[in-house]
Scaffold this active site. Structure first.
Site, PDB file in Angstrom:
ATOM      1  N   SER A  12      23.577  22.417   1.578  1.00  0.00           N
ATOM      2  CA  SER A  12      23.099  23.774   1.878  1.00  0.00           C
ATOM      3  C   SER A  12      21.577  23.853   1.947  1.00  0.00           C
ATOM      4  O   SER A  12      20.964  24.789   1.454  1.00  0.00           O
ATOM      5  CB  SER A  12      23.634  24.746   0.819  1.00  0.00           C
ATOM      6  N   ALA A  15      19.250  22.223   7.123  1.00  0.00           N
ATOM      7  CA  ALA A  15      20.126  21.669   8.163  1.00  0.00           C
ATOM      8  C   ALA A  15      21.504  22.322   8.103  1.00  0.00           C
ATOM      9  O   ALA A  15      21.987  22.878   9.102  1.00  0.00           O
ATOM     10  CB  ALA A  15      20.233  20.152   7.997  1.00  0.00           C
ATOM     11  N   TYR A  44      11.755  22.892  -1.813  1.00  0.00           N
ATOM     12  CA  TYR A  44      10.460  22.453  -2.357  1.00  0.00           C
ATOM     13  C   TYR A  44       9.425  22.152  -1.279  1.00  0.00           C
ATOM     14  O   TYR A  44       8.301  21.766  -1.593  1.00  0.00           O
ATOM     15  CB  TYR A  44      10.659  21.217  -3.257  1.00  0.00           C
ATOM     16  N   GLN A  46       6.492  22.302   1.030  1.00  0.00           N
ATOM     17  CA  GLN A  46       5.256  23.073   0.793  1.00  0.00           C
ATOM     18  C   GLN A  46       4.526  23.363   2.085  1.00  0.00           C
ATOM     19  O   GLN A  46       4.351  24.514   2.492  1.00  0.00           O
ATOM     20  CB  GLN A  46       4.333  22.283  -0.142  1.00  0.00           C
ATOM     21  N   GLY A  47       4.047  22.283   2.729  1.00  0.00           N
ATOM     22  CA  GLY A  47       3.087  22.391   3.831  1.00  0.00           C
ATOM     23  C   GLY A  47       3.543  23.314   4.936  1.00  0.00           C
ATOM     24  O   GLY A  47       2.823  24.212   5.361  1.00  0.00           O
ATOM     25  N   GLY A  48       4.769  23.091   5.453  1.00  0.00           N
ATOM     26  CA  GLY A  48       5.267  23.975   6.502  1.00  0.00           C
ATOM     27  C   GLY A  48       6.073  23.259   7.552  1.00  0.00           C
ATOM     28  O   GLY A  48       6.600  22.165   7.323  1.00  0.00           O
ATOM     29  N   GLU A 113      -2.306  18.928   9.208  1.00  0.00           N
ATOM     30  CA  GLU A 113      -1.937  17.875   8.245  1.00  0.00           C
ATOM     31  C   GLU A 113      -2.204  16.516   8.876  1.00  0.00           C
ATOM     32  O   GLU A 113      -2.524  16.428  10.069  1.00  0.00           O
ATOM     33  CB  GLU A 113      -0.455  18.021   7.851  1.00  0.00           C
ATOM     34  N   HIS A 241       4.791   9.818  -0.066  1.00  0.00           N
ATOM     35  CA  HIS A 241       3.753  10.830   0.139  1.00  0.00           C
ATOM     36  C   HIS A 241       2.520  10.355  -0.627  1.00  0.00           C
ATOM     37  O   HIS A 241       2.625   9.963  -1.790  1.00  0.00           O
ATOM     38  CB  HIS A 241       4.215  12.187  -0.378  1.00  0.00           C
ATOM     39  N   ARG A 288       0.432   9.287   7.096  1.00  0.00           N
ATOM     40  CA  ARG A 288       0.817   9.035   5.710  1.00  0.00           C
ATOM     41  C   ARG A 288       0.951   7.586   5.301  1.00  0.00           C
ATOM     42  O   ARG A 288       0.616   7.202   4.192  1.00  0.00           O
ATOM     43  CB  ARG A 288       2.181   9.664   5.489  1.00  0.00           C
ATOM     44  N   HIS A 349       9.192  10.019  -0.924  1.00  0.00           N
ATOM     45  CA  HIS A 349       9.184  11.400  -0.449  1.00  0.00           C
ATOM     46  C   HIS A 349      10.226  11.676   0.638  1.00  0.00           C
ATOM     47  O   HIS A 349      10.919  12.677   0.583  1.00  0.00           O
ATOM     48  CB  HIS A 349       7.784  11.698   0.093  1.00  0.00           C
ATOM     49  N   GLU A 373      17.646  15.416   6.995  1.00  0.00           N
ATOM     50  CA  GLU A 373      17.049  14.191   6.450  1.00  0.00           C
ATOM     51  C   GLU A 373      18.043  13.032   6.333  1.00  0.00           C
ATOM     52  O   GLU A 373      17.647  11.870   6.350  1.00  0.00           O
ATOM     53  CB  GLU A 373      16.404  14.491   5.081  1.00  0.00           C
ATOM     54  N   ARG A 384       7.315   9.159   9.669  1.00  0.00           N
ATOM     55  CA  ARG A 384       7.431  10.566  10.096  1.00  0.00           C
ATOM     56  C   ARG A 384       6.066  11.256  10.096  1.00  0.00           C
ATOM     57  O   ARG A 384       5.298  11.147   9.143  1.00  0.00           O
ATOM     58  CB  ARG A 384       8.355  11.305   9.137  1.00  0.00           C
ATOM     59  N   LEU A 390      11.424  19.542   8.916  1.00  0.00           N
ATOM     60  CA  LEU A 390      12.084  20.855   8.954  1.00  0.00           C
ATOM     61  C   LEU A 390      12.386  21.209  10.411  1.00  0.00           C
ATOM     62  O   LEU A 390      13.438  21.747  10.739  1.00  0.00           O
ATOM     63  CB  LEU A 390      11.194  21.921   8.304  1.00  0.00           C
TER      64      LEU A 390
END
Ligand code: FAD
Ligand code: SIN
Length: 516
Positions: A12, A15, A44, A46-48, A113, A241, A288, A349, A373, A384, A390
């Site tokens: 849940s 996706a 969780y 954060q960035g977007g 980012e 990360h 990254r 991550h 994921e 990635r 997302l």
């Protein structure tokens, strides 16, 4: 107890929820999830979410950034498809109720980012995932065709194997008929028969000792599909990360979003020296894999446990406005971002590989889709690009939904699946053995299959994991089923696949870096 549903969704997060909303008008949807309904990696984030919204950004720039980060092995057609659908899918998220921050002039407040050549990250302060999860759950609760069963654990997907037929990785037409699931409130194993199953179980960060992922991220979907002889790909590309907060003992590790570096935060060694210029001209905002490796290298050379992120020069009001949760979290540990350096370390991550799917989210097993994921779509290649996951989840939810609502018209239930057989199993004498084995798996993966690998390290990891695999399979066969037992089994499966894929790849590529 047996249950029948048109669509069975396992997971849940973004996706599973967005797929549910799309298929619900076409049949009964049963969504199972192993913890509270909102517990997920999604919550969780954060960035977007990366998307092309307006000039000066363009689809072509986002496509190029994604291909560069992926280090030459992205599927270019997939990249093009996902990025060009980004604007539509964002508008859909907004229509479902998700709110993204805007500037005083009413435009989206787009962040930047690592690896992005433009500001293109839509966000809700520094808790974008929480906002998306909230909005999607609210929309899902309103739909009469969707039932969510929380605290239900998927054990295995059902195939011809459960009808007594031999199934192996060369079997041409493996069919999926549903799943065995453990109701955690009654401790009874149930059979859910479905015409279509969607795997949306997220990542597997807990295969390593230090991760930003919550405890639900144990690679269950990948392990289930692998055991069912479905195709799994690219698991050697586990993304670390660069900047999780160094706070020993805190599980999971708290993330310091990459957007903080996008906002001007600078990485330094603990004597206050900048170092990223030695590794990449994009410095702290390089992709990254490069930043995580640079930090790892500096820590090894210097014998330090962490590096610093320096935000002291940034505008205080703006910083707090954009990153209120990160600011408060640091403050709660006595770190004032305006006066103090933030100690950071890389942490596991994101799982770039997973269940191999085509452009419609179809796995190699019929009637079984995988998105988010847990899937390997070809978008990420060897690394990635930040905030592309997302986006990938919502694009594939759309495509998989369109395909499944056509497919389902010709699918019937398989009524002959036997009930779960618990004969010969009993409660474990020592639950602690499971925890000890889990720690061993995590140590093996962290020590030998982390940011920098070598043939010798991978061989060591393989030899050690084999012992744990055999011990745990023997235990599994005689032990009453439980989430801890299944998750350990799944993590051992995932660790095995990561090592296997890492050994098959003969070169350093993206996140898979072999010491010279
Ligand atoms: P998840 O959201 O993880 O959902 C998986 C679901 O499956 C959960 O509900 C879980 O309980 C359920 N489940 C798992 N196994 C079982 C089982 N056996 N039985 C039943 N249910 C099961 N990405 C971005 O694009 N931008 C970001 O800013 C960003 N920030 C991040 C920050 C953090 C701290 C983390 C951890 C990740 C971040 N990511 C980000 C990555 C992104 O959040 C995830 O890749 C994405 O949310 C995955 O969504 P999903 O729906 O595939 O899986
Ligand atoms: C972050 O906010 O740094 C996480 C972004 C991501 O994982 O895509």
């Amino acid at each position: 107890m047996n249950k029948k549903t048109d669509f069975l969704i396992i997971g849940s997060g973004i996706a599973g929820l967005s797929y549910a909303l799309k298929v619900a008008p076409y049949g009964k949807v049963c969504m199972i999830t192993k913890a509270n309904e909102d517990e997920s990696n999604t919550k969780y984030a954060q960035g977007g979410i990366a998307a092309v919204m307006h000039h000066p950004d363009s689809y072509q720039k986002h496509i190029e950034d994604t291909l560069i980060a992926g280090d030459g092995i992205c599927d270019e057609e997939v990249v093009r498809m996902v990025i060009t659908e980004s604007t539509d899918r964002i508008n859909e998220l907004i229509a479902w109720g998700a709110k993204f921050d805007k500037t005083a002039t009413g435009e989206f407040d787009l962040a930047k980012e690592g690896g992005h050549s433009e500001h293109r990250i839509l966000h809700h302060k520094d808790n974008t995932g929480f906002e998306i999860e909230r909005a999607l759950l609210t929309a899902v609760h309103k739909h009469p065709n969707i039932e969510i069963l929380d605290h239900y654990f998927a054990i295995d997907v059902l195939t011809q194997h459960h009808l007594g037929h031999e199934v192996n990785s060369r079997t041409p037409d493996i069919d999926c008929y549903g799943a065995y699931v453990l109701n955690l409130r009654t401790n009874k194993t149930e059979t859910i028969l479905a015409k279509i199953v969607l795997m949306a179980t997220g990542g597997a960060g807990n295969v390593y000792s230090t991760t930003t992922n919550p405890s639900i991220a144990t690679g269950d979907g990948v392990a289930m599909v692998y055991r069912a002889k479905g195709r799994v790909e690219g698991m050697e590309f586990y993304q670390f990360h660069p900047t999780s907060l160094f706070n020993p003992g805190e599980i999971p590790s708290f993330l310091i979003s990459e957007a903080v570096r996008g906002f001007g935060g600078i990485l330094k060694t603990i004597d206050g020296e900048e170092f990223m210029q030695k590794y990449d001209e994009r410095k702290s905002l390089a992709p990254r894999d490069i930043v995580a490796r640079a930090i790892d290298n500096e820590m090894k050379i210097r014998g330090d446990d962490y590096v610093y992120l320096d935000c002291r020069h940034l505008d205080k009001d703006e910083l707090i406005k954009h990153f209120p949760n990160i600011y408060q979290k640091c403050l709660s540990l006595g770190i004032d971002m305006m006066k103090d350096y933030i100690p950071v370390v890389p942490a596991a991550h994101y799982m770039c590989g997973g269940i191999k799917v085509d452009k419609k989210g179809r796995s190699s097993i019929k009637q079984l889709y995988a998105i988010g994921e847990c899937s390997a779509t070809g978008l990420h290649g060897a690394n990635r690009l930040a905030s592309n996951s997302l986006l990938e989840a919502v694009v594939y939810a759309h495509n998989a939904a369109l395909d499944s609502i056509e497919e389902i018209k010709t699918i019937n239930f398989c009524e002959t699946i036997p009930d779960w057989n618990a004969e010969g199993t009993h409660h474990p004498e020592e639950m602690v053995l499971l925890i000890q084995t889990l720690r061993e798996v995590q140590a093996i993966m962290t020590n030998y299959v982390g940011i920098v690998r070598s043939d010798l390290r991978l061989q060591r990891a393989f030899d050690r994991l084999e012992i744990l695999y055999k011990e745990n399979e023997a235990l599994y066969l005689k032990t009453t089923i439980s989430p801890k037992l299944c998750e350990l089994r799944n993590l051992i499966n995932v660790a095995y696949i990561i090592i296997k894929h890492a050994r098959q790849r003969k070169e350093s590529r993206g996140l898979h870096y072999m010491a010279k």
